[in-house]
Design a protein around this motif. Structure first.
Motif, PDB file in Angstrom:
ATOM      1  N   GLU A  64       0.836  -1.204   0.000  1.00  0.00           N
ATOM      2  CA  GLU A  64       0.000   0.000   0.000  1.00  0.00           C
ATOM      3  C   GLU A  64       0.868   1.251   0.000  1.00  0.00           C
ATOM      4  OE1 GLU A  64      -3.328   0.432  -0.396  1.00  0.00           O
ATOM      5  OE2 GLU A  64      -3.167  -1.693  -0.918  1.00  0.00           O
ATOM      6  N   TYR A 111      -3.383   2.688 -10.140  1.00  0.00           N
ATOM      7  CA  TYR A 111      -3.853   1.354 -10.513  1.00  0.00           C
ATOM      8  C   TYR A 111      -2.787   0.340 -10.087  1.00  0.00           C
ATOM      9  CZ  TYR A 111      -7.462   3.714 -13.197  1.00  0.00           C
ATOM     10  OH  TYR A 111      -8.539   4.494 -13.558  1.00  0.00           O
ATOM     11  N   GLU A 153      -3.468  -6.561  -8.068  1.00  0.00           N
ATOM     12  CA  GLU A 153      -4.194  -7.371  -7.100  1.00  0.00           C
ATOM     13  C   GLU A 153      -3.249  -8.376  -6.448  1.00  0.00           C
ATOM     14  OE1 GLU A 153      -8.185 -10.230  -6.856  1.00  0.00           O
ATOM     15  OE2 GLU A 153      -7.623  -9.265  -8.754  1.00  0.00           O
ATOM     16  N   HIS A 154      -2.344  -8.931  -7.257  1.00  0.00           N
ATOM     17  CA  HIS A 154      -1.347  -9.890  -6.756  1.00  0.00           C
ATOM     18  C   HIS A 154       0.036  -9.429  -7.235  1.00  0.00           C
ATOM     19  CE1 HIS A 154      -4.644 -12.499  -5.621  1.00  0.00           C
ATOM     20  NE2 HIS A 154      -5.105 -12.457  -6.842  1.00  0.00           N
ATOM     21  N   TYR A 169       4.657 -11.656 -11.529  1.00  0.00           N
ATOM     22  CA  TYR A 169       3.993 -10.885 -12.583  1.00  0.00           C
ATOM     23  C   TYR A 169       4.833 -10.711 -13.843  1.00  0.00           C
ATOM     24  CZ  TYR A 169       6.821  -6.970 -10.720  1.00  0.00           C
ATOM     25  OH  TYR A 169       7.854  -6.169 -10.311  1.00  0.00           O
ATOM     26  N   GLN A 196      -0.854  -5.736 -16.041  1.00  0.00           N
ATOM     27  CA  GLN A 196      -0.875  -4.287 -15.859  1.00  0.00           C
ATOM     28  C   GLN A 196      -0.705  -3.536 -17.181  1.00  0.00           C
ATOM     29  OE1 GLN A 196      -2.439  -4.210 -12.933  1.00  0.00           O
ATOM     30  NE2 GLN A 196      -1.225  -2.440 -12.312  1.00  0.00           N
TER      31      GLN A 196
END
Length: 469
Positions: free
Chosen positions: A90, A121, A124-125, A129, A293
């Motif tokens: 965060e 944006y 989520e995980h 990635y 993304q």
């Protein structure tokens, strides 16, 4: 008290740099400390002193920041990749949003820009990635062959076959290759002596298709890979394996890939999707490394372009046509420009693959191609999209863009500093920033992508008059 090198002191971290280093002040003297976050109280050791600032290394966290987390990767601190894995996700997102806002304010001079910025944006995980990895191969201090990543600002390899931001299948691939190299006594490349054969292992993984590419980067030719058939046979057993290749790079250079590729088995490319658009990806292709993304980023660029089906669009620095083809889904005609011929070859193949006949690609400098085509055809674009490298746009190109007078400019950026600089120039020519979106494509690193919409109502009126005439 005057600071000295190797002196240990107590420091409270008060700020964070764009490079992800903590900043604290000792009796007013700024010190930059890697591996710290805002709010940490730490014991540090001074490593380098300049006239007005210095550097220190973290010795011990005495009181952790409430935003500090324990990195799940066991080599996060040594590795040069995930510089801010110790910061909660965060707070990483907040840091990146602020980074874009601060650059637009300080470098661009855009006061109150926050009101035009959307919430970031994020992922989520934020793990596993990346669809592309490049692992250097070398020797450890005991002479054993290893694969991993370079420690920060060095060419010392930190052994790691299971990077947590890379595809899980890479671990199996690397362990097969390392066993093969050891069994066949094939030496890794030594950059100091320019000897040894295997420099890097490149992998690409299609997140939608599941197709996998493995490419060994050699200081030589494929014939020097002893018993390569056995390696191919083992790699072929991995589900999804589609392409096994070698790339030759015999130069004394930090550049990973050479110009020449040969196929050991399978195709010389894999395929994958971003949204509904399909792409062929070779070892040398530039393709965004976070497909989930990237879809968010390109969808935002498409939204900002505001296409209704009748627009003429120029896509500058188009690469292999990733954004061009996204735009072509809703535009009347898209023109892509890229200076790298091989990328344009890929772009044309990708347009044919998707049966898109409303896209035309040009090889060359955008600041030369665009005005020449405008002079030849007289066609004024409705929208110009730019996605430049980290250094930003050529200033000549920025002035060319404003001369072409599109009603909207969509600027996709991987560097908020050059974004701010270029937007300032565009706004001095009559454009105005309408909206900004920040997209986290590189979780746990300091890199951030953003999209900026600039518009000029006078250009809209000009286009309307031209159409009426």
């Amino acid at each position: 008290m005057e600071l000295k090198k190797n002196q240990e002191i107590l420091l409270t971290i008060e700020d964070f740099t764009r490079e992800g280093e903590g900043l604290g002040k000792y009796q007013g003297f700024p010190l930059f400390v890697k591996d710290t976050v805002i709010g940490d109280k730490a014991k540090v050791s001074v490593t380098k002193l300049k006239k007005n600032y210095g550097y220190a290394r973290l010795v011990e966290i005495l009181e952790p920041s409430p935003d500090r987390v324990t990195p799940p990767c066991p080599v996060a601190r040594q590795c040069g990749g995930c510089k801010i894995q110790q910061l909660s996700y965060e707070k990483q997102k907040e840091f990146k949003w602020n980074q874009v806002a601060n650059c637009l304010k300080r470098i661009g001079g855009f006061d109150g820009i926050e009101a035009k910025m959307e919430p970031i944006y994020g992922m989520e995980h934020p793990w596993r990635y990346r669809n592309k990895a490049q692992y250097p191969i070398g020797l450890d201090k005991d002479g054993s062959i290893i694969a991993g990543f370079y420690a920060g600002r060095t060419h010392t390899i930190v052994p790691n076959t299971d990077c947590l931001i890379q595809a899980e299948v890479n671990k199996d691939i690397l362990e097969i290759i390392l066993r093969y190299l050891r069994k066949n006594h094939i030496r890794p490349y030594d950059e100091k002596s320019h000897t040894g054969l295997v420099r890097h292992v490149l992998t690409r993984v299609g997140f939608v298709t599941g197709e996998i590419m493995v490419c060994l980067v050699l200081n030589g030719k494929k014939e020097q890979l002893k018993n390569s058939a056995a390696l191919v046979e083992q790699l072929r057993q991995i589900p999804g394996m589609t392409s096994i290749m070698v790339n030759t790079n015999k130069e004394k250079t930090n550049r990973i890939l050479g110009a020449s590729c040969e196929t050991l088995w399978g195709r010389d490319y894999i395929e994958d999707y971003i949204g509904d658009v399909r792409y062929q990806i070779g070892p040398l292709s530039f393709f965004q490394v976070n497909p989930v993304q990237t879809k968010v980023l390109y969808s935002k660029a498409l939204e900002y372009a505001g296409l209704k089906g009748e627009e003429i669009v120029w896509d500058l620095y188009c690469g292999i046509g990733t954004i061009s083809l996204f735009l072509a889904q809703k535009a009347k005609q898209v023109y892509g420009v890229e200076i790298v011929k091989e990328a344009i070859d890929d772009a044309r193949r990708n347009a044919a693959l998707n049966q898109m006949d409303n896209v035309t690609f040009y090889v060359g400098k955008a600041e030369e191609i665009v005005p020449a085509e405008y002079q030849r055809t007289g066609i004024r674009p409705d929208v110009i999209v730019v996605d430049p490298p980290r250094k930003g746009c050529d200033e000549t190109l920025l002035h060319t863009m404003t001369t072409m007078a599109p009603s909207r400019i969509v600027y996709v950026s991987c560097d908020p500093g050059t974004l701010a600089r270029d937007c300032r120039i565009l706004c001095e020519e009559g454009y105005e920033i309408e909206r900004v979106a920040v997209v986290d494509q590189f979780g746990h690193s300091c890199h951030v992508e953003s999209v900026c919409l600039l518009s000029n109502s006078k250009c809209t009126d000009l286009k309307s008059e031209s159409t009426d005439a």
